[in-house]
Design an enzyme around this catalytic site. Sequence first.
Site, short mmCIF file in Angstrom:
data_model
loop_
_atom_site.label_atom_id
_atom_site.label_comp_id
_atom_site.label_asym_id
_atom_site.label_seq_id
_atom_site.Cartn_x
_atom_site.Cartn_y
_atom_site.Cartn_z
N ARG A 17 0.80 -1.23 0.00
CA ARG A 17 0.00 0.00 0.00
C ARG A 17 0.83 1.29 0.00
NH1 ARG A 17 -4.01 -1.58 4.74
NH2 ARG A 17 -2.37 -3.12 5.06
N LYS A 355 33.40 24.97 -0.51
CA LYS A 355 33.41 23.52 -0.67
C LYS A 355 34.76 23.00 -0.22
CE LYS A 355 34.98 20.78 -3.45
NZ LYS A 355 35.57 20.16 -4.62
#
Length: 463
Positions: A17, A355
């Site tokens: 489901r 970064k």
Amino acid sequence: MQPNVTVVILAAGLGTRMKSRRAKVLHRAGGKTLLQHVIDTALVLTPPERIYVVVGHQADEVRRSVTTPGIGFIEQKEQKGTGHAVMIGREALSGLDGYLMVLYGDSPLLRAQTLQCLIEQATAGDAAGVLLSALMDDPTGYGRVIRDHRGYVREIVEQKAGSPEQLAIREANMGIYCFRADLFWKHVDEIRPDNPAKEYYLTDMPAILTRAGHAVEAMRIDDPNEALGINDRAQLAEVDALFRNRKRRELMMNGVTLVQPETITVDAAVEIGPDTVIEPFALILGNTKIGSDCSVGSYCIVQDSVLEDEVSVRPFSLINTSRVGRKAEIGPYARLRMENDVEAGAHVGNFVELKKTRLGAGSKANHLAYLGDSTIGAKCNIGAGTITCNYDGTAKHPTRIADGVFVGSNSTLVAPLEIAEGAYTAAGSVITDNVPADALALGRARQVIREGWAKKRRELGKK
Ligand code: UD1
Ligand code: CA
């Protein structure tokens, strides 16, 4: 004394489901997989070496999703019922003394305290097992608890097999059990797949044990929702909301200010210190730790990162797998993309992306910059528009900037590059060679003045 308890968590089903290609127990609520919630609850009762997960659908993914070391896994290749799921674990489990507790991997709301009561009831009397039950207004779909005149459980009748009389019983089996391990393993083979589904039902155990002369008890819980198994995404969303609410409450009780708390998302494992203020619509995710006296502005997303005390993160900033030191200031609109280390008192301003970069104590990159694969010392000034050219199309290269360096605005730093202590780069420079200490590096064309040029042009235009 707490007896030895072995916990078996059934998690082999797909969960049709959910309409998902992912096994149901891998879906998340409150920032953790459903299965991890159940494991964390089990860990309150017993050490990881006594916890086993029965896996089937996407066994490898489910195994990998478990973050606790020491947990055992049992593979159920074919799902032949809840009884079968436990039976196949015989080799690993039957030698373990004490009690055998069965839980479902899709029931994340179950509280350790409830399970503790179940264990206590199992050990107090001489029952062979205790199951969890609840009186439900509509028990459709659940097994019904059939008791004898003394109140012991005689049998569990599944929805499909029940007579109208039996189905009228409102006491439902929650599917959670605590058996005496020795008696369970002695009798488990008496489970037969003699039902229309040809499955081995664990729910046959109460009748089997009763027939063998043992008593089985039921422990009623007040709120059947506690044992609710997630079946679809609507239920998943409800449970997610419930966990989020619980987490926000816990934080507020510990001295964290959440402004418009209902708009703020905080994952289960997050820790936040007192007097920190989180503004509306912020998301604090994963294994994030935030110190005290910090502020995190609206629409920030902080994931798997550490913010030390007194850090200020202004709105719309993204921080991922990074560490931010004491009193540092981030944003608005900053992006600490990955593995950055912003040291104490440093500033990362608007439209600055970092970064794999270390920005030293007190250094500032206040506007419009990309700093990647770089190590920047203390007390540097990184001008607006500075770009570390860390990628040449094939490989990434590092940029090293020592303490006290002044990088002029719009500098293009072509890596690999080193700028030594106290040096300057002139605004608009393209820096391709290392810069020695205390030097000025100029890397741009000289300015030319043409007197009267503009005036002449205008006059030409008039003719
Ligand atoms: C089961 C009980 C029912 C109880 C209900 C409570 C049985 C036969 N019935 O029904 O009395 O009221 O739970 O929710 O036990 N699983 C496996 N391997 C299998 C089969 C199931 O790991 O071979 C796992 C499923 O992934 C699931 C759990 O066991 O998490 C329950 O199985 P499910 O088939 O949903 O049982 P119910 O029909 O809900
Ligand atoms: Ca179910």
